[in-house]
Design an enzyme around this catalytic site. Structure first.
Site, mmCIF file in Angstrom:
data_model
loop_
_atom_site.group_PDB
_atom_site.id
_atom_site.type_symbol
_atom_site.label_atom_id
_atom_site.label_comp_id
_atom_site.label_asym_id
_atom_site.label_seq_id
_atom_site.Cartn_x
_atom_site.Cartn_y
_atom_site.Cartn_z
ATOM 1 C CG HIS A 182 -44.624 4.521 20.060
ATOM 2 N ND1 HIS A 182 -44.337 4.736 18.601
ATOM 3 C CD2 HIS A 182 -46.124 3.884 19.770
ATOM 4 C CE1 HIS A 182 -45.254 4.490 17.749
ATOM 5 N NE2 HIS A 182 -46.176 3.612 18.581
ATOM 6 C CD GLU A 185 -41.080 5.706 20.075
ATOM 7 O OE1 GLU A 185 -41.328 6.774 19.968
ATOM 8 O OE2 GLU A 185 -41.230 4.818 19.166
ATOM 9 N NE ARG A 240 -45.004 0.107 18.636
ATOM 10 C CZ ARG A 240 -44.742 0.935 17.641
ATOM 11 N NH1 ARG A 240 -43.391 1.521 17.929
ATOM 12 N NH2 ARG A 240 -45.343 1.275 16.512
ATOM 13 C CG ASN A 257 -48.277 7.019 15.430
ATOM 14 O OD1 ASN A 257 -49.126 7.845 15.458
ATOM 15 N ND2 ASN A 257 -47.377 6.653 14.582
ATOM 16 C CG HIS A 310 -42.803 8.932 16.986
ATOM 17 N ND1 HIS A 310 -43.492 7.780 17.199
ATOM 18 C CD2 HIS A 310 -43.632 10.003 16.710
ATOM 19 C CE1 HIS A 310 -44.721 8.091 17.123
ATOM 20 N NE2 HIS A 310 -44.817 9.191 16.689
ATOM 21 C CB SER A 311 -36.614 7.919 19.524
ATOM 22 O OG SER A 311 -36.637 6.788 20.455
ATOM 23 C CD GLU A 384 -39.514 7.578 14.406
ATOM 24 O OE1 GLU A 384 -38.644 7.135 15.231
ATOM 25 O OE2 GLU A 384 -40.304 6.766 14.043
#
Length: 429
Positions: A182, A185, A240, A257, A310-311, A384
């Protein structure tokens, strides 16, 4: 003298009458918690009808009562959105009063050369800088680092994987880490760089990373979504998806994703191209997704662990995200993330939630970790990283070190467990 004073006042009248700069409307990030279904419906409307960007949850579909919503509101929509919230008695808190300052701080960069500064890994880097870093890392470590081109993006940017291998033991297993699926992130690619640097610097001096690398090769994809990542640096920091185009719509991009073949495009994904969770025309319709899937399919007998970084929200997740059913080795995976979260809390005093994706956050079909698990990689995880909303996607560079060290500890904890469970560690002759 009096005439001169009058002349000065008249000449500067426009400046004297201008409102102060501090009153200027800025982009903001709001935290909003809807209390009723009516407020939920209004928030869903605000996040789709106005020029805003949902940070949390990722789609209006997931907005529900008593669940915090983080909404990026650009200056040109600020008054309208706030008036609407006020009119319906929806309270809000300003999380970030001026995100543009943070964006400027994130993109400020003194050098592209990792050897010129010890703080290289405590800054964010453009795609061009990351490509330079990949090349230099391989040149500086020719016996340990191999660069593999696994494919290219929609806009024909290369997808480079770094293979870390410290020995040629037969029947050696491997671990995969991908970052930057993404685009917005940014802490994710920062972690992949951090992990490579840590591994190369501390092999043979840190027993944990030495044990892991002695027993496993590591494949690292620093930026899975290079087109989207580049776009966040040049045009829209909040982007994103990838940047693929679709003949049937003006809307750009697919959520990579949601594009893997794991209960593809069922509840939790969208077949609408303008949404943030658009699943694509068919599974692996995107060149980025297909490149990763092809590589993992061809290495499925050796890759034992899959990590996707991810975040934000501080969570350690495992399959399934595409269904509420439990994974076959649910208890084993739960034990691993529980220990990893415990280690993070012990060393860094930070709290990470953990569990299967669908039950811990929400249904998210078409995800890479579920697909990898179904391929046969039974130790499959999505992390995350920091934080839990204070800065969100705009985590300041000063937080990179802590965020990466927490994730590194979790990766090491899980990898060591897998080494312990699946193979006898090498012992010196």
């Amino acid at each position: 003298m009096k005439a001169l004073l009058i002349f000065f006042v008249l000449m500067n009248l426009d400046k004297l009458l201008k409102p102060a700069h501090c009153a200027e409307i800025q982009d903001q990030v709001l935290s909003i918690t809807p209390k009723t279904q009516e407020q939920v419906d209004i928030l869903k409307n605000v996040s789709t009808q106005y020029e805003t960007a949902l940070w949390q949850p990722v789609s209006p579909h997931y907005i529900k009562e008593d669940t915090q919503v983080h909404l990026f509101v650009p200056a040109n929509s600020s008054e309208t959105v706030k008036d609407l919230l006020k009119r319906h008695a929806i309270t809000h808190e300003v999380l970030l009063a001026n995100p543009n300052e943070l964006i400027e701080m994130q993109t400020r960069n003194d050098s592209t050369d990792p050897r010129s500064s010890s703080t290289f890994y405590e800054r964010y880097h453009s795609l061009e800088d990351i490509y330079i870093w990949i090349n230099r890392t391989q040149q500086d470590n020719p016996d340990t680092v191999k660069v593999i081109l696994i494919g290219s993006s929609f806009e024909k940017r290369p997808l480079y994987v770094l293979k870390l291998s410290v020995n040629n033991r037969p029947n050696k297993k491997a671990m995969w880490i991908d970052c930057g699926i993404h685009a917005r992130e940014w802490i994710s690619p920062a972690f992949c760089l951090w992990f490579v640097q840590y591994s190369l610097s501390f092999y043979q001096s840190n027993k944990d990373i030495t044990n892991i690398l002695d027993n496993m090769d590591v494949y690292i994809l620093p930026v899975l979504n290079p087109d989207g990542y580049h776009y966040t640096w040049t045009t829209n920091r909040m982007w994103r998806k990838n940047r693929s185009t679709n003949m049937s719509t003006k809307c750009i991009g697919v959520d990579l994703n949601r594009n893997f073949d794991a209960n593809w495009c069922t509840e939790g994904a969208s077949d609408q191209p303008c949404t943030e969770i658009y699943c694509g025309a068919f599974p692996e319709s995107e060149p980025e997704t297909q490149a990763v899937a092809d590589f993992l399919r061809s290495h499925k007998d050796i890759v034992q662990i899959y990590f996707s970084i991810h975040s934000y929200s501080q969570m350690l997740l495992f399959p399934y995200s595409c269904t509420l059913e439990e994974a076959e080795n649910h208890s084993e995976l739960l034990e691993m993330v529980k220990e990893a979260a415990g280690q993070i809390h012990r060393y860094y005093r930070n709290i990470y939630k953990y569990g299967p994706g669908a039950n811990t956050i929400y249904l998210a079909p078409g995800g890479s970790d579920d697909w990898a698990y179904k391929l046969g990689i039974k130790y499959s995880f999505t992390f995350e990283l920091q934080d839990r909303g204070r800065y969100g996607f705009l985590l300041p560079p000063s937080h990179i070190s802590d965020a990466c060290n927490e994730a590194l500890l979790a990766v090491k904890t899980i990898a060591l467990k897998v080494v312990e469970k699946t193979q006898a560690p090498t012992t010196p002759a």
